[in-house]
Design a protein around this motif. Sequence first.
Motif, PDB file in Angstrom:
ATOM      1  N   VAL A 143      21.805  -2.906   0.197  1.00 14.66           N
ATOM      2  CA  VAL A 143      20.374  -3.102  -0.621  1.00 14.66           C
ATOM      3  C   VAL A 143      19.257  -2.432   0.053  1.00 14.66           C
ATOM      4  CG1 VAL A 143      19.020  -4.882  -1.484  1.00 14.66           C
ATOM      5  CG2 VAL A 143      21.736  -4.929  -1.594  1.00 14.66           C
ATOM      6  N   GLN A 144      18.649  -1.514  -0.376  1.00 17.07           N
ATOM      7  CA  GLN A 144      17.506  -0.974   0.046  1.00 17.07           C
ATOM      8  C   GLN A 144      16.172  -1.819   0.317  1.00 17.07           C
ATOM      9  OE1 GLN A 144      17.529   1.880   2.196  1.00 17.07           O
ATOM     10  NE2 GLN A 144      19.956   2.184   1.599  1.00 17.07           N
ATOM     11  N   PRO A 145      15.569  -2.046   1.128  1.00 16.09           N
ATOM     12  CA  PRO A 145      14.428  -3.018   1.058  1.00 16.09           C
ATOM     13  C   PRO A 145      13.326  -2.289   0.250  1.00 16.09           C
ATOM     14  CG  PRO A 145      14.468  -2.205   3.212  1.00 16.09           C
ATOM     15  CD  PRO A 145      15.849  -1.776   2.452  1.00 16.09           C
ATOM     16  N   SER A 146      12.503  -2.808  -0.653  1.00 17.03           N
ATOM     17  CA  SER A 146      11.639  -2.205  -1.445  1.00 17.03           C
ATOM     18  C   SER A 146      10.471  -1.974  -0.392  1.00 17.03           C
ATOM     19  CB  SER A 146      11.077  -3.101  -2.376  1.00 17.03           C
ATOM     20  OG  SER A 146      10.498  -4.223  -1.886  1.00 17.03           O
ATOM     21  N   PRO A 147       9.862  -0.588  -0.676  1.00 15.60           N
ATOM     22  CA  PRO A 147       8.746  -0.152   0.224  1.00 15.60           C
ATOM     23  C   PRO A 147       7.716  -1.156  -0.040  1.00 15.60           C
ATOM     24  CG  PRO A 147       8.856   1.235  -1.504  1.00 15.60           C
ATOM     25  CD  PRO A 147      10.232   0.523  -1.686  1.00 15.60           C
ATOM     26  N   HIS A 148       6.757  -1.548   1.136  1.00 16.46           N
ATOM     27  CA  HIS A 148       5.849  -2.483   0.931  1.00 16.46           C
ATOM     28  C   HIS A 148       4.600  -1.605   0.388  1.00 16.46           C
ATOM     29  CE1 HIS A 148       2.647  -5.296   2.344  1.00 16.46           C
ATOM     30  NE2 HIS A 148       2.091  -4.337   2.624  1.00 16.46           N
ATOM     31  N   GLN A 149       3.997  -2.305  -0.496  1.00 13.08           N
ATOM     32  CA  GLN A 149       3.019  -1.529  -1.301  1.00 13.08           C
ATOM     33  C   GLN A 149       1.657  -2.332  -1.141  1.00 13.08           C
ATOM     34  OE1 GLN A 149       4.006  -2.509  -5.505  1.00 13.08           O
ATOM     35  NE2 GLN A 149       5.686  -0.833  -5.236  1.00 13.08           N
ATOM     36  N   GLU A 150       0.513  -1.340  -0.757  1.00 16.15           N
ATOM     37  CA  GLU A 150      -0.550  -1.891  -0.332  1.00 16.15           C
ATOM     38  C   GLU A 150      -1.431  -2.348  -1.577  1.00 16.15           C
ATOM     39  OE1 GLU A 150      -2.005  -2.456   2.660  1.00 16.15           O
ATOM     40  OE2 GLU A 150      -0.234  -1.481   3.578  1.00 16.15           O
ATOM     41  N   PRO A 151      -2.180  -3.452  -1.517  1.00 22.28           N
ATOM     42  CA  PRO A 151      -2.870  -3.763  -2.580  1.00 22.28           C
ATOM     43  C   PRO A 151      -3.920  -2.680  -3.207  1.00 22.28           C
ATOM     44  CG  PRO A 151      -3.896  -4.816  -0.784  1.00 22.28           C
ATOM     45  CD  PRO A 151      -2.476  -4.219  -0.378  1.00 22.28           C
ATOM     46  N   ARG A 152      -4.012  -2.660  -4.433  1.00 22.15           N
ATOM     47  CA  ARG A 152      -4.878  -1.649  -5.176  1.00 22.15           C
ATOM     48  C   ARG A 152      -6.313  -2.041  -4.764  1.00 22.15           C
ATOM     49  NH1 ARG A 152      -6.998  -0.565 -10.379  1.00 22.15           N
ATOM     50  NH2 ARG A 152      -6.547  -2.722 -11.371  1.00 22.15           N
ATOM     51  N   THR A 153      -7.142  -0.843  -4.566  1.00 26.32           N
ATOM     52  CA  THR A 153      -8.686  -1.132  -4.058  1.00 26.32           C
ATOM     53  C   THR A 153      -9.208  -0.523  -5.089  1.00 26.32           C
ATOM     54  OG1 THR A 153      -8.504   0.820  -2.720  1.00 26.32           O
ATOM     55  CG2 THR A 153      -7.934  -1.307  -1.568  1.00 26.32           C
ATOM     56  N   VAL A 154     -10.656  -1.016  -5.025  1.00 21.17           N
ATOM     57  CA  VAL A 154     -11.571  -0.492  -5.842  1.00 21.17           C
ATOM     58  C   VAL A 154     -12.946  -0.263  -5.223  1.00 21.17           C
ATOM     59  CG1 VAL A 154     -12.983  -0.835  -7.914  1.00 21.17           C
ATOM     60  CG2 VAL A 154     -10.671  -1.628  -8.048  1.00 21.17           C
ATOM     61  N   SER A 155     -13.577   0.590  -5.430  1.00 20.02           N
ATOM     62  CA  SER A 155     -14.878   0.843  -4.603  1.00 20.02           C
ATOM     63  C   SER A 155     -16.152   0.541  -5.346  1.00 20.02           C
ATOM     64  CB  SER A 155     -15.055   2.275  -4.153  1.00 20.02           C
ATOM     65  OG  SER A 155     -14.251   2.518  -3.257  1.00 20.02           O
ATOM     66  N   LEU A 156     -17.386   0.211  -5.043  1.00 19.50           N
ATOM     67  CA  LEU A 156     -18.601   0.071  -5.643  1.00 19.50           C
ATOM     68  C   LEU A 156     -19.626   0.727  -4.741  1.00 19.50           C
ATOM     69  CD1 LEU A 156     -19.035  -3.609  -6.977  1.00 19.50           C
ATOM     70  CD2 LEU A 156     -18.206  -1.388  -8.262  1.00 19.50           C
ATOM     71  N   PRO A 157     -20.112   1.745  -5.361  1.00 21.56           N
ATOM     72  CA  PRO A 157     -20.170   2.316  -6.370  1.00 21.56           C
ATOM     73  C   PRO A 157     -18.898   3.170  -6.724  1.00 21.56           C
ATOM     74  CG  PRO A 157     -21.770   3.380  -5.099  1.00 21.56           C
ATOM     75  CD  PRO A 157     -21.512   2.259  -4.535  1.00 21.56           C
ATOM     76  N   GLU A 158     -18.385   3.518  -7.957  1.00 20.42           N
ATOM     77  CA  GLU A 158     -17.355   4.516  -7.946  1.00 20.42           C
ATOM     78  C   GLU A 158     -17.353   5.641  -7.309  1.00 20.42           C
ATOM     79  OE1 GLU A 158     -15.982   4.234 -11.955  1.00 20.42           O
ATOM     80  OE2 GLU A 158     -15.785   2.113 -12.052  1.00 20.42           O
TER      81      GLU A 158
END
Length: 244
Positions: free
Chosen positions: A33-48
């Motif tokens: 069983v291959q461990p699932s890769p760690h996913q970083e949380p999605r980020t949002v910038s202000l201003p875009e």
Amino acid sequence: MNKYWMLALFLAAAAGWYYQHQNAPGPASTPQVQPSPHQEPRTVSLPEKPQLGVSSNWIIRSTSRDTGITAAGQIFTPPTEAPTLIRLGFQFHQYNRNGLQSDVRFQVILAEWQVDHPSPVELWASEIRTLPRIAETYKYSWQDFDVPPIKLAADREYIAWVTLSDLGNPPDTAVGIPDMGPTYRTSPVTDPNATPIHNYERGRSAFFREANPGGIRDHMTGYPWEVRDSGRNIAFRMLFAETP
């Protein structure tokens, strides 16, 4: 003949045994069983998108005898999809008045915005940071702070504000923060149909303009601030992350 016949039968039997054992399936292997890769949380910038160029500057002073600015802030609403603030910064404009400008000590404070002033309850305060005096005529630089992850409410307004007061600065110590108002493809002076392009239309800049000759900030959250129209901001940048 019998001797050779018996030898041939023996060799044939041996070959058959060897073939069966060479091609027999081995014991079933346990699937890995291959461990699932760690996913970083999605980020949002202000201003875009970052502001291009610099227009005017708002001057913040450590003291003020009349209606000078001793605190300036950016009002914002966190993104609904990523309400956890993890980083913020402001752009500063330092200038050298014939070699007389001193070091500048400043601090950034985060609080809820209450109609016309910051809440007296701080959500976060940065360390006191120093902008060293400069040898050149002027200098623009970004000052960013990592914020301990703070989950904000997406239906509320907040303000991140900067002050030089109560930090041991000499009287009249000053620094600028560039204006980040709308930009135009054509001049609004000569083109009546010029349309403003906002970097962050929901945001507003705010300024504490009460007389502050002693350079204190105890009363900064007790008086109304001057607030500009929507889309007229100061040069800021923030990074938000999804809440796990």
